[in-house]
Scaffold this motif. Structure first.
Motif, PDB file in Angstrom:
ATOM      1  N   MET A   1      34.220  14.792   0.150  1.00 15.22           N
ATOM      2  CA  MET A   1      33.194  15.278   1.047  1.00 15.22           C
ATOM      3  C   MET A   1      32.750  16.665   0.596  1.00 15.22           C
ATOM      4  SD  MET A   1      31.801  14.227   3.750  1.00 15.22           S
ATOM      5  CE  MET A   1      31.147  14.333   5.305  1.00 15.22           C
ATOM      6  N   TYR A   2      31.452  16.894   0.648  1.00 11.28           N
ATOM      7  CA  TYR A   2      30.896  18.191   0.281  1.00 11.28           C
ATOM      8  C   TYR A   2      30.960  19.150   1.465  1.00 11.28           C
ATOM      9  CZ  TYR A   2      28.912  16.097  -3.909  1.00 11.28           C
ATOM     10  OH  TYR A   2      28.750  15.480  -5.108  1.00 11.28           O
ATOM     11  N   PRO A   3      31.192  20.439   1.214  1.00 12.93           N
ATOM     12  CA  PRO A   3      31.176  21.411   2.304  1.00 12.93           C
ATOM     13  C   PRO A   3      29.812  21.446   3.009  1.00 12.93           C
ATOM     14  CG  PRO A   3      32.085  22.397   0.325  1.00 12.93           C
ATOM     15  CD  PRO A   3      31.571  21.041  -0.051  1.00 12.93           C
ATOM     16  N   ASP A   4      28.732  21.282   2.255  1.00 16.80           N
ATOM     17  CA  ASP A   4      27.383  21.259   2.820  1.00 16.80           C
ATOM     18  C   ASP A   4      26.690  19.992   2.324  1.00 16.80           C
ATOM     19  OD1 ASP A   4      24.829  21.603   3.749  1.00 16.80           O
ATOM     20  OD2 ASP A   4      24.523  23.555   2.819  1.00 16.80           O
ATOM     21  N   PRO A   5      26.595  18.955   3.140  1.00 17.23           N
ATOM     22  CA  PRO A   5      25.998  17.689   2.703  1.00 17.23           C
ATOM     23  C   PRO A   5      24.550  17.814   2.246  1.00 17.23           C
ATOM     24  CG  PRO A   5      27.102  17.422   4.820  1.00 17.23           C
ATOM     25  CD  PRO A   5      27.111  18.888   4.497  1.00 17.23           C
ATOM     26  N   LYS A   6      23.836  18.854   2.675  1.00 11.83           N
ATOM     27  CA  LYS A   6      22.445  19.038   2.248  1.00 11.83           C
ATOM     28  C   LYS A   6      22.344  19.487   0.796  1.00 11.83           C
ATOM     29  CE  LYS A   6      20.441  19.872   6.734  1.00 11.83           C
ATOM     30  NZ  LYS A   6      19.586  20.761   7.532  1.00 11.83           N
ATOM     31  N   ARG A   7      23.468  19.880   0.196  1.00 13.13           N
ATOM     32  CA  ARG A   7      23.478  20.301  -1.206  1.00 13.13           C
ATOM     33  C   ARG A   7      23.593  19.121  -2.164  1.00 13.13           C
ATOM     34  NH1 ARG A   7      21.439  24.888  -2.355  1.00 13.13           N
ATOM     35  NH2 ARG A   7      22.601  24.822  -4.264  1.00 13.13           N
ATOM     36  N   VAL A   8      23.805  17.926  -1.649  1.00 11.64           N
ATOM     37  CA  VAL A   8      23.880  16.737  -2.497  1.00 11.64           C
ATOM     38  C   VAL A   8      22.469  16.430  -2.996  1.00 11.64           C
ATOM     39  CG1 VAL A   8      24.446  14.290  -2.570  1.00 11.64           C
ATOM     40  CG2 VAL A   8      25.839  15.845  -1.212  1.00 11.64           C
ATOM     41  N   ARG A   9      22.317  16.296  -4.287  1.00  9.44           N
ATOM     42  CA  ARG A   9      20.999  16.055  -4.889  1.00  9.44           C
ATOM     43  C   ARG A   9      20.687  14.566  -4.813  1.00  9.44           C
ATOM     44  NH1 ARG A   9      22.967  19.850  -9.421  1.00  9.44           N
ATOM     45  NH2 ARG A   9      22.396  21.848  -8.541  1.00  9.44           N
ATOM     46  N   GLN A  10      19.835  14.219  -3.870  1.00  9.74           N
ATOM     47  CA  GLN A  10      19.495  12.814  -3.686  1.00  9.74           C
ATOM     48  C   GLN A  10      17.994  12.554  -3.769  1.00  9.74           C
ATOM     49  OE1 GLN A  10      20.944  11.667   0.130  1.00  9.74           O
ATOM     50  NE2 GLN A  10      19.842  13.260   1.218  1.00  9.74           N
ATOM     51  N   HIS A  11      17.186  13.601  -3.864  1.00  6.88           N
ATOM     52  CA  HIS A  11      15.736  13.436  -3.924  1.00  6.88           C
ATOM     53  C   HIS A  11      15.286  13.368  -5.378  1.00  6.88           C
ATOM     54  CE1 HIS A  11      15.515  14.218   0.354  1.00  6.88           C
ATOM     55  NE2 HIS A  11      16.351  15.231   0.146  1.00  6.88           N
ATOM     56  N   ARG A  12      14.418  12.398  -5.673  1.00  7.59           N
ATOM     57  CA  ARG A  12      13.936  12.201  -7.041  1.00  7.59           C
ATOM     58  C   ARG A  12      12.428  12.375  -7.074  1.00  7.59           C
ATOM     59  NH1 ARG A  12      17.253   7.793 -10.166  1.00  7.59           N
ATOM     60  NH2 ARG A  12      19.274   8.110  -9.214  1.00  7.59           N
ATOM     61  N   HIS A  13      11.942  12.878  -8.199  1.00  7.67           N
ATOM     62  CA  HIS A  13      10.513  13.026  -8.429  1.00  7.67           C
ATOM     63  C   HIS A  13      10.212  12.533  -9.839  1.00  7.67           C
ATOM     64  CE1 HIS A  13       9.853  15.322  -4.771  1.00  7.67           C
ATOM     65  NE2 HIS A  13      11.040  15.871  -5.025  1.00  7.67           N
ATOM     66  N   MET A  14       9.049  11.938  -9.995  1.00  7.06           N
ATOM     67  CA  MET A  14       8.665  11.428 -11.305  1.00  7.06           C
ATOM     68  C   MET A  14       7.803  12.463 -12.015  1.00  7.06           C
ATOM     69  SD  MET A  14       6.662   7.988 -12.427  1.00  7.06           S
ATOM     70  CE  MET A  14       8.040   6.945 -12.005  1.00  7.06           C
ATOM     71  N   LEU A  15       8.033  12.619 -13.300  1.00  9.42           N
ATOM     72  CA  LEU A  15       7.273  13.533 -14.129  1.00  9.42           C
ATOM     73  C   LEU A  15       6.903  12.788 -15.399  1.00  9.42           C
ATOM     74  CD1 LEU A  15       6.367  16.463 -14.786  1.00  9.42           C
ATOM     75  CD2 LEU A  15       8.619  16.756 -15.826  1.00  9.42           C
ATOM     76  N   ARG A  16       5.629  12.811 -15.741  1.00 11.57           N
ATOM     77  CA  ARG A  16       5.175  12.146 -16.964  1.00 11.57           C
ATOM     78  C   ARG A  16       4.726  13.205 -17.962  1.00 11.57           C
ATOM     79  NH1 ARG A  16       4.604   6.645 -16.393  1.00 11.57           N
ATOM     80  NH2 ARG A  16       4.610   5.917 -14.248  1.00 11.57           N
ATOM     81  N   LEU A  17       5.224  13.098 -19.194  1.00  9.87           N
ATOM     82  CA  LEU A  17       4.895  14.033 -20.261  1.00  9.87           C
ATOM     83  C   LEU A  17       4.285  13.283 -21.429  1.00  9.87           C
ATOM     84  CD1 LEU A  17       8.258  16.030 -20.301  1.00  9.87           C
ATOM     85  CD2 LEU A  17       6.162  16.650 -19.097  1.00  9.87           C
ATOM     86  N   ASP A  18       3.404  13.968 -22.180  1.00  8.86           N
ATOM     87  CA  ASP A  18       2.907  13.350 -23.402  1.00  8.86           C
ATOM     88  C   ASP A  18       3.928  13.599 -24.521  1.00  8.86           C
ATOM     89  OD1 ASP A  18       2.469  15.928 -24.479  1.00  8.86           O
ATOM     90  OD2 ASP A  18       0.337  15.912 -23.996  1.00  8.86           O
ATOM     91  N   ASP A  19       3.650  13.084 -25.692  1.00 10.34           N
ATOM     92  CA  ASP A  19       4.615  13.184 -26.798  1.00 10.34           C
ATOM     93  C   ASP A  19       4.917  14.634 -27.172  1.00 10.34           C
ATOM     94  OD1 ASP A  19       4.787  10.443 -26.923  1.00 10.34           O
ATOM     95  OD2 ASP A  19       3.440  10.244 -28.641  1.00 10.34           O
ATOM     96  N   TYR A  20       3.887  15.496 -27.145  1.00 14.21           N
ATOM     97  CA  TYR A  20       4.075  16.893 -27.533  1.00 14.21           C
ATOM     98  C   TYR A  20       4.903  17.652 -26.489  1.00 14.21           C
ATOM     99  CZ  TYR A  20       0.318  15.632 -30.700  1.00 14.21           C
ATOM    100  OH  TYR A  20      -0.446  15.003 -31.641  1.00 14.21           O
ATOM    101  N   GLU A  21       4.619  17.423 -25.226  1.00 14.84           N
ATOM    102  CA  GLU A  21       5.382  18.054 -24.151  1.00 14.84           C
ATOM    103  C   GLU A  21       6.833  17.596 -24.176  1.00 14.84           C
ATOM    104  OE1 GLU A  21       1.648  18.373 -20.997  1.00 14.84           O
ATOM    105  OE2 GLU A  21       2.922  16.583 -21.043  1.00 14.84           O
ATOM    106  N   GLN A  22       7.037  16.309 -24.403  1.00 11.97           N
ATOM    107  CA  GLN A  22       8.393  15.760 -24.469  1.00 11.97           C
ATOM    108  C   GLN A  22       9.170  16.369 -25.625  1.00 11.97           C
ATOM    109  OE1 GLN A  22       9.974  13.993 -22.308  1.00 11.97           O
ATOM    110  NE2 GLN A  22      11.807  13.491 -23.470  1.00 11.97           N
TER     111      GLN A  22
END
Length: 65
Positions: A1-22
């Motif tokens: 169990m975490y001391p602060d459950p809100k610190r668990v990283r559960q949110h995801r976001h999508m990011l799209r990069l072109d070949d040069y950025e990648q």
């Protein structure tokens, strides 16, 4: 169990990069010895904190970089 459950990283976001950025992000990750996702997370949080801390009230730049 975490001391602060809100610190668990559960949110995801999508990011799209072109070949040069990648290639740039992969180079930085390789140089730092970190996974790409870790580098992107650090960059996003650092930029968000800088925008919030600035007095100018400017939003995120809308350019190639």
């Amino acid at each position: 169990m975490y001391p602060d459950p809100k610190r668990v990283r559960q949110h995801r976001h999508m990011l799209r990069l072109d070949d040069y950025e990648q290639a740039l992000v992969e180079s930085l990750a390789h140089y730092q010895g970190e996974p790409v996702a870790t580098i992107l997370r650090q960059l996003a949080l650092r930029q968000a904190a800088a925008i919030l801390a600035s007095d100018s009230g400017s939003s995120v730049a809308r350019g190639p970089f």
